[in-house]
Design a protein around this motif. Sequence first.
Motif, mmCIF file in Angstrom:
data_model
loop_
_atom_site.group_PDB
_atom_site.id
_atom_site.type_symbol
_atom_site.label_atom_id
_atom_site.label_comp_id
_atom_site.label_asym_id
_atom_site.label_seq_id
_atom_site.Cartn_x
_atom_site.Cartn_y
_atom_site.Cartn_z
ATOM 1 N N UNK A 16 54.941 14.401 31.441
ATOM 2 C CA UNK A 16 54.178 14.007 32.630
ATOM 3 C C UNK A 16 52.734 13.691 32.237
ATOM 4 N N UNK A 17 52.152 14.534 31.396
ATOM 5 C CA UNK A 17 50.778 14.284 30.949
ATOM 6 C C UNK A 17 50.654 12.973 30.185
ATOM 7 N N UNK A 18 51.610 12.702 29.305
ATOM 8 C CA UNK A 18 51.576 11.447 28.551
ATOM 9 C C UNK A 18 51.769 10.237 29.459
ATOM 10 N N UNK A 19 52.650 10.359 30.455
ATOM 11 C CA UNK A 19 52.880 9.250 31.381
ATOM 12 C C UNK A 19 51.633 8.968 32.224
ATOM 13 N N UNK A 31 57.240 0.097 30.701
ATOM 14 C CA UNK A 31 57.170 0.747 29.401
ATOM 15 C C UNK A 31 56.935 2.245 29.525
ATOM 16 N N UNK A 32 56.238 2.646 30.578
ATOM 17 C CA UNK A 32 56.065 4.084 30.823
ATOM 18 C C UNK A 32 57.420 4.715 31.135
ATOM 19 N N UNK A 33 58.220 4.054 31.962
ATOM 20 C CA UNK A 33 59.551 4.570 32.310
ATOM 21 C C UNK A 33 60.438 4.629 31.068
ATOM 22 N N UNK A 34 60.404 3.586 30.242
ATOM 23 C CA UNK A 34 61.196 3.586 29.006
ATOM 24 C C UNK A 34 60.768 4.750 28.109
ATOM 25 N N UNK A 35 59.475 4.956 27.956
ATOM 26 C CA UNK A 35 58.976 6.061 27.143
ATOM 27 C C UNK A 35 59.395 7.413 27.680
ATOM 28 N N UNK A 36 59.344 7.574 28.995
ATOM 29 C CA UNK A 36 59.741 8.841 29.610
ATOM 30 C C UNK A 36 61.219 9.114 29.352
ATOM 31 N N UNK A 37 62.063 8.102 29.501
ATOM 32 C CA UNK A 37 63.504 8.278 29.270
ATOM 33 C C UNK A 37 63.767 8.677 27.822
ATOM 34 N N UNK A 38 63.102 8.021 26.889
ATOM 35 C CA UNK A 38 63.282 8.348 25.474
ATOM 36 C C UNK A 38 62.811 9.771 25.184
ATOM 37 N N UNK A 39 61.658 10.143 25.720
ATOM 38 C CA UNK A 39 61.134 11.488 25.470
ATOM 39 C C UNK A 39 61.996 12.570 26.110
ATOM 40 N N UNK A 40 62.589 12.298 27.259
ATOM 41 C CA UNK A 40 63.495 13.278 27.873
ATOM 42 C C UNK A 40 64.709 13.492 26.967
#
Length: 62
Positions: A16-19, A31-40
């Motif tokens: 959440x902090x990174x997003x 790209x934020x959503x893609x990053x969040x999915x990868x990090x999850x």
Amino acid sequence: MSSFSTYLVGFIILIIGLAIGAHLLGAPTMWIVVGVIILVGIGIMGATTRTRTRDPGGPPTY
């Protein structure tokens, strides 16, 4: 609370902090959503490997 859930909660807070930081820097939402999915996914894999119970060892061999 199990160590698995504690690890995941901490990782979710990090995500959440990174997003939020990426949003404030002006990164596109896609790209934020893609990053969040990868990090999850990375967080779940990390939590399962770190909290997996080890197989009990056999009797000692001398």
